[in-house]
Design an enzyme around this catalytic site. Structure first.
Site, mmCIF file in Angstrom:
data_model
loop_
_atom_site.group_PDB
_atom_site.id
_atom_site.type_symbol
_atom_site.label_atom_id
_atom_site.label_comp_id
_atom_site.label_asym_id
_atom_site.label_seq_id
_atom_site.Cartn_x
_atom_site.Cartn_y
_atom_site.Cartn_z
ATOM 1 N N ARG A 301 75.943 27.466 -11.109
ATOM 2 C CA ARG A 301 75.174 28.677 -10.784
ATOM 3 C C ARG A 301 73.698 28.296 -10.654
ATOM 4 O O ARG A 301 73.198 27.541 -11.486
ATOM 5 C CB ARG A 301 75.307 29.713 -11.909
ATOM 6 C CG ARG A 301 76.731 30.087 -12.264
ATOM 7 C CD ARG A 301 76.751 30.967 -13.518
ATOM 8 N NE ARG A 301 78.106 31.248 -13.951
ATOM 9 C CZ ARG A 301 78.793 30.512 -14.812
ATOM 10 N NH1 ARG A 301 78.257 29.431 -15.354
ATOM 11 N NH2 ARG A 301 80.016 30.853 -15.157
ATOM 12 N N ILE A 330 77.447 36.295 -5.089
ATOM 13 C CA ILE A 330 78.429 36.842 -4.134
ATOM 14 C C ILE A 330 78.125 38.332 -3.953
ATOM 15 O O ILE A 330 78.056 38.837 -2.830
ATOM 16 C CB ILE A 330 79.880 36.631 -4.646
ATOM 17 C CG1 ILE A 330 80.132 35.158 -5.007
ATOM 18 C CG2 ILE A 330 80.889 37.165 -3.629
ATOM 19 C CD1 ILE A 330 79.975 34.170 -3.876
ATOM 20 N N LEU A 331 77.885 39.001 -5.066
ATOM 21 C CA LEU A 331 77.515 40.416 -5.000
ATOM 22 C C LEU A 331 76.231 40.619 -4.192
ATOM 23 O O LEU A 331 76.120 41.551 -3.392
ATOM 24 C CB LEU A 331 77.318 40.936 -6.438
ATOM 25 C CG LEU A 331 76.634 42.289 -6.601
ATOM 26 C CD1 LEU A 331 77.506 43.396 -6.015
ATOM 27 C CD2 LEU A 331 76.335 42.573 -8.070
ATOM 28 N N LYS A 511 55.268 13.089 -26.171
ATOM 29 C CA LYS A 511 54.540 12.053 -25.428
ATOM 30 C C LYS A 511 54.812 10.747 -26.165
ATOM 31 O O LYS A 511 54.397 10.570 -27.325
ATOM 32 C CB LYS A 511 53.042 12.360 -25.388
ATOM 33 C CG LYS A 511 52.313 11.296 -24.600
ATOM 34 C CD LYS A 511 50.809 11.414 -24.669
ATOM 35 C CE LYS A 511 50.223 10.184 -23.981
ATOM 36 N NZ LYS A 511 48.885 9.883 -24.460
ATOM 37 N N GLY A 599 41.716 6.816 -19.998
ATOM 38 C CA GLY A 599 40.669 6.037 -19.340
ATOM 39 C C GLY A 599 39.780 6.833 -18.408
ATOM 40 O O GLY A 599 38.742 6.327 -17.972
HETATM 41 C C1 LIG Z 1 81.961 29.416 -11.806
HETATM 42 C C2 LIG Z 1 81.146 30.445 -11.053
HETATM 43 C C3 LIG Z 1 81.591 31.750 -10.958
HETATM 44 C C4 LIG Z 1 80.848 32.690 -10.255
HETATM 45 N N1 LIG Z 1 81.336 33.958 -10.117
HETATM 46 C C5 LIG Z 1 80.626 34.874 -9.427
HETATM 47 C C6 LIG Z 1 81.137 36.187 -9.250
HETATM 48 O O1 LIG Z 1 82.237 36.500 -9.693
HETATM 49 N N2 LIG Z 1 80.379 37.090 -8.566
HETATM 50 C C7 LIG Z 1 79.155 36.777 -8.049
HETATM 51 O O2 LIG Z 1 78.510 37.639 -7.472
HETATM 52 N N3 LIG Z 1 78.654 35.524 -8.193
HETATM 53 C C8 LIG Z 1 79.353 34.568 -8.865
HETATM 54 N N4 LIG Z 1 78.853 33.310 -9.023
HETATM 55 C C9 LIG Z 1 77.501 33.015 -8.548
HETATM 56 C C10 LIG Z 1 77.453 32.703 -7.059
HETATM 57 O O3 LIG Z 1 78.474 31.805 -6.723
HETATM 58 C C11 LIG Z 1 76.092 32.093 -6.726
HETATM 59 O O4 LIG Z 1 75.065 32.914 -7.210
HETATM 60 C C12 LIG Z 1 75.952 31.968 -5.207
HETATM 61 O O5 LIG Z 1 76.984 31.190 -4.675
HETATM 62 C C13 LIG Z 1 74.612 31.335 -4.861
HETATM 63 O O6 LIG Z 1 74.586 31.183 -3.473
HETATM 64 P P1 LIG Z 1 73.622 30.134 -2.763
HETATM 65 O O7 LIG Z 1 73.918 30.166 -1.325
HETATM 66 O O8 LIG Z 1 72.247 30.361 -3.237
HETATM 67 O O9 LIG Z 1 74.051 28.718 -3.408
HETATM 68 P P2 LIG Z 1 75.395 27.858 -3.149
HETATM 69 O O10 LIG Z 1 76.486 28.801 -2.904
HETATM 70 O O11 LIG Z 1 75.475 26.933 -4.272
HETATM 71 O O12 LIG Z 1 75.011 27.092 -1.806
HETATM 72 C C14 LIG Z 1 73.964 26.183 -1.740
HETATM 73 C C15 LIG Z 1 74.256 25.229 -0.599
HETATM 74 O O13 LIG Z 1 73.081 24.477 -0.316
HETATM 75 C C16 LIG Z 1 73.448 23.143 -0.043
HETATM 76 N N5 LIG Z 1 72.320 22.281 -0.359
HETATM 77 C C17 LIG Z 1 71.731 22.102 -1.554
HETATM 78 N N6 LIG Z 1 70.715 21.222 -1.461
HETATM 79 C C18 LIG Z 1 70.675 20.852 -0.152
HETATM 80 C C19 LIG Z 1 69.833 19.949 0.571
HETATM 81 N N7 LIG Z 1 68.855 19.272 -0.022
HETATM 82 N N8 LIG Z 1 70.065 19.797 1.895
HETATM 83 C C20 LIG Z 1 71.052 20.485 2.526
HETATM 84 N N9 LIG Z 1 71.872 21.341 1.870
HETATM 85 C C21 LIG Z 1 71.680 21.523 0.548
HETATM 86 C C22 LIG Z 1 74.625 22.872 -0.971
HETATM 87 O O14 LIG Z 1 75.392 21.777 -0.483
HETATM 88 C C23 LIG Z 1 75.356 24.207 -0.908
HETATM 89 O O15 LIG Z 1 76.302 24.183 0.147
HETATM 90 C C24 LIG Z 1 79.601 32.328 -9.675
HETATM 91 C C25 LIG Z 1 79.168 31.007 -9.756
HETATM 92 C C26 LIG Z 1 79.932 30.063 -10.428
HETATM 93 C C27 LIG Z 1 79.454 28.632 -10.498
HETATM 94 C C1 LIG Z 2 45.158 11.906 -26.859
HETATM 95 C C2 LIG Z 2 45.921 10.951 -26.085
HETATM 96 O O1 LIG Z 2 47.087 11.090 -25.853
HETATM 97 C C3 LIG Z 2 45.195 9.762 -25.599
HETATM 98 O O2 LIG Z 2 45.735 8.677 -26.207
HETATM 99 C C4 LIG Z 2 45.331 9.733 -24.126
HETATM 100 O O3 LIG Z 2 45.941 8.624 -23.674
HETATM 101 C C5 LIG Z 2 44.057 10.062 -23.441
HETATM 102 O O4 LIG Z 2 43.213 8.961 -23.202
HETATM 103 P P1 LIG Z 2 41.634 9.154 -23.094
HETATM 104 O O5 LIG Z 2 41.181 9.436 -24.481
HETATM 105 O O6 LIG Z 2 41.123 7.844 -22.553
HETATM 106 O O7 LIG Z 2 41.408 10.304 -22.165
#
Ligand SMILES: Cc1cc2nc3c(=O)[nH]c(=O)nc-3n(C[C@H](O)[C@H](O)[C@H](O)COP(=O)(O)OP(=O)(O)OC[C@H]3O[C@@H](n4cnc5c(N)ncnc54)[C@H](O)[C@@H]3O)c2cc1C
Ligand SMILES: CC(=O)[C@@H](O)[C@H](O)COP(=O)(O)O
Length: 671
Positions: A301, A330-331, A511, A599
């Site tokens: 999700r 989906i909703l 850190k 630094g």
């Molecule tokens: C187990 C489960 C049950 C759920 N049940 C429900 C339900 O009953 N009712 C409901 O309303 N909702 C439900 N949801 C939620 C719903 O499925 C999501 O909110 C919805 O699918 C989100 O849609 P989306 O298109 O944003 O994302 P997705 O459906 O996840 O689609 C995103 C897409 O983007 C693509 N993508 C991602 N990054 C990149 C990239 N860099 N380049 C190209 N493509 C990319 C992915 O491949 C994917 O195909 C459920 C979810 C889960 C996981």
């Molecule tokens: C406080 C802290 O984390 C420092 O050790 C940090 O590295 C900052 O360095 P300067 O004191 O040189 O800004």
């Protein structure tokens, strides 16, 4: 690669496809790039249309969901007509049984409709429930859709009206210049259009620093006996009190869902996940124990900190966002498609949209640099959806900083959102009052504290932990003084306890400093890597202090560090950035924020690091030891913002020759 189309959508899940169809039907040409449809949450979902069963409280999110539910029948008709596919939409109602009697008297007169069924009525309505069920809500207007059929049909419908869909294209970078998106980079080239829409679900943070995290859900389906529709064991969706639901499809399958797990993108079904689902399902509806298991799967999700979607404008004026729909995507598909298509085609902002703006995760205000109070900030908690905050009345400097910062995206570290890109320290000040005033003047939201020095009450550190208002500032405990990985690990654990004791229950930041060398205070790369590996496994968000070594930075990123913190020059030396080339390589290759630490001596050096593309800075000595620390803190805060703005604005190329600023034509004395 340039698409001829006006709009380019990244992500071909339900949001990408629904928006593409809607835009195309309004006459806008659209291309969709999608990596892998089967990984989409839309493929994994249960398909419930359940705003009330999901207990959405009254407010914008419920309004959005109810509008979407109302739009469903018409939306389904349109998709079914265009795709000639039955998508299994059923307004079958949802039954929400409970094991314990509700504390208040159930009230049946409500909008949207719901009816309380007592014990006799609920067992009559749904035979076969656990006899311990004492009653439940009948939600007649809710229902379900077969989400896999829906997304397949959406795709056919979109293609049938002329949307171009490129499956298998993974966008790797959003190219930005001068506040605009100029292309989407992918292994097949850079794609360009006039307007862009991000609909990348749980994977959005890989492209932009938006607060969307994956929340895994495991699912199972079983096959109920094939009998006439009227005799099926389940006639409506059951939504159990423990979050377990059973969704009966028309073909006899019953979908059983879902776990809710914050485990990143960890794949696979697990024995624990399946056991949880099966035991809850058999408790709610015992007959299911005998039905054959058909399939197990999982999905992610896309979830924001307040669990509401991010819709509409982005920090870039030609990029819109449709992400973060959590468990209701989906909703919410019909209303999302409608609102985003309106926004893109008519620039019309529906009154609901501002409630779902990305800006709700920004800090509502920037501190006045001249005030002595601790820096106000909101590092993680989003503004209330129902109470949009207003900016305080501003001095000119405040306004400038606010405008500059709000045109930028926030800094996100390990899921926490920050609006300031400057971190400061607490050591070396003459007294606490100056430290407090300097922290406030810098506008920083993260302050690092040496755990050892606080714990041992080293001179100047007695009472330090109490001197800042940790309800407003995010603590970054550091392991200063540790010479080995083992010591650093121990001190990191103490730091986590310290943050908890001071009220930051969810603070797991550290850190990490492993510094055996006392002359130059240079960090031990091997010890740092060892300690980082252990601390990441223990759930820390590790911010390691390192020499500017690009290979080490990559290794630390690979083991799961939340940032890398290359040093500009030795701590406290004020020598500025002495290793520009290596820091540049780290910045170019890092997928986590790069924080230039140590630094920095002057604001120009702070700005220089930010102009190079650093995500943030940590500065202590240059502020604490300045002649006027409070003024220097303010200058460093401004320089950080200025350097960042300059980086976003894009500097001119360096040229060997001069080029006149005014036109050469029309010079006096020339024909
Ligand atoms: C187990 C489960 C049950 C759920 N049940 C429900 C339900 O009953 N009712 C409901 O309303 N909702 C439900 N949801 C939620 C719903 O499925 C999501 O909110 C919805 O699918 C989100 O849609 P989306 O298109 O944003 O994302 P997705 O459906 O996840 O689609 C995103 C897409 O983007 C693509 N993508 C991602 N990054 C990149 C990239 N860099 N380049 C190209 N493509 C990319 C992915 O491949 C994917 O195909 C459920 C979810 C889960 C996981
Ligand atoms: C406080 C802290 O984390 C420092 O050790 C940090 O590295 C900052 O360095 P300067 O004191 O040189 O800004």
């Amino acid at each position: 690669m340039r698409t001829e189309d006006e709009v380019l959508i990244v992500g071909g899940g339900i949001m990408g496809l629904a928006i593409a169809l809607e835009l195309k039907l309004r006459g806008t040409s659209v291309t969709v790039l999608s990596r892998d449809f089967r990984q989409a949450a839309a493929h994994a979902a249960a398909g419930m249309l359940a705003p009330q069963a999901e207990a959405l409280p009254p407010g914008p999110m419920r309004d959005l969901s109810l509008q979407s539910l109302e739009a469903y029948p018409e939306w389904v008709r349109k998709i079914e007509d265009l795709s000639s596919t039955d998508i299994g939409y059923q307004a079958c109602g949802i039954l929400a049984p409970v094991y314990d009697a509700p504390s208040d008297t159930p009230n049946n007169s409500s909008t949207p409709a719901r009816r309380w069924l007592d014990q006799t009525a609920i067992h009559l309505a749904q035979p076969g429930l656990n006899p311990d069920i004492l009653g439940g809500w009948w939600l007649p207007e809710e229902g379900q859709v077969d989400n896999r059929a829906l997304t397949g049909a959406l795709r056919s419908a979109a293609e049938s009206v002329g949307v171009t869909i490129h499956e298998g294209v993974a966008v790797t970078d959003v190219e930005r210049r001068h506040g605009k998106v100029v292309g989407m980079r992918s292994p097949t080239g850079t794609w360009q259009a006039q307007h862009y829409i991000l609909a990348t679900g749980a994977w959005s943070q890989a492209l932009l620093p938006v607060p969307v995290q994956p929340l895994k859900g495991q699912m199972i389906s079983v096959a109920a006996p094939m009998v006439d529709a009227a005799e099926r064991p389940l006639q409506q969706v059951l939504f159990g009190p423990d979050g377990l639901y059973l969704v009966p499809r028309r073909d006899g399958r019953i979908i059983v869902g879902a776990t809710v797990e914050a485990v990143g993108f960890a794949p696979h079904n697990t024995p624990a996940g399946l056991q949880e689902l099966l035991s809850k399902a058999m408790r709610l509806f015992p007959a299911i124990a005998q039905f054959p298991i058909q399939e197990c799967w999982w999905g992610f999700r896309p979830t924001t900190p307040d669990q509401f979607p991010i819709l509409g404008a982005s920090p870039y004026n030609n990029l819109s966002l449709a992400i973060g729909h959590h468990r209701n995507g989906i909703l919410l598909a019909p209303i999302t498609a409608h609102l985003i298509a309106n926004l893109v085609t008519t620039h019309e902002t529906d009154p609901l949209l501002p409630h779902f703006s990305w800006e709700r995760f920004l800090s509502p205000m920037v501190p006045s640099p001249a005030t002595a109070s601790p820096a106000p900030s909101s590092y993680s908690s989003p503004k209330s959806m129902s109470q949009p905050s207003t900016l305080p009345s501003a001095t000119p400097t405040q306004t400038d900083l606010t405008v500059a910062r709000s045109s930028d995206r926030p800094l996100i570290i390990a899921g926490q959102t920050f609006h300031s890109r400057l971190m400061t320290g607490t050591g070396k000040y003459d007294n606490f009052e100056v430290m407090q005033q300097s922290v406030a003047a810098s506008g920083c939201e993260i302050v690092t504290v040496a755990v050892r020095r606080v714990q041992t009450k080293a001179p100047g550190h007695e009472g330090l932990a109490e001197a800042l208002d940790w309800s407003r500032i995010w603590m970054l405990p550091n392991t200063a003084g540790c010479q080995t990985a083992e010591e650093a690990i121990r001190v990191a654990r103490l730091g986590r306890e310290m943050a908890k004791l001071l009220g930051q229950e969810d603070n797991n930041f550290v850190k990490l400093e492993v510094i055996p060398d006392t002359q130059y205070l240079l960090p031990d790369p091997i010890g740092t890597l060892e300690a980082a590996e252990t601390l990441v496994k223990e759930g820390f968000a590790v911010l390691p202090y390192i020499n500017a070594d690009p290979l080490l930075a990559k290794r630390l990123e690979d083991v799961g560090c939340a940032t890398v913190m290359p040093l500009g020059s030795p701590i406290g030396s004020g020598q500025g950035i002495r290793n520009t080339a290596n820091i540049q390589i780290i910045i170019e290759n890092a997928k986590v924020p790069v924080v230039v630490d140590a630094g920095i001596g002057t604001p120009s050096e702070a700005a220089q690091a930010m102009e190079m593309g650093a995500d943030a800075l940590l500065i202590n000595t240059a502020i604490a030891k300045a002649h006027n620390p409070v003024a220097m803190a303010q200058a460093m805060g401004m320089a950080t913002v200025a350097g960042r703005l300059a980086y976003l604005a894009g500097r001119i190329p360096v040229q060997g020759n001069a080029s006149a600023s005014s036109p050469l034509t029309g010079r006096i004395g020339k024909a």
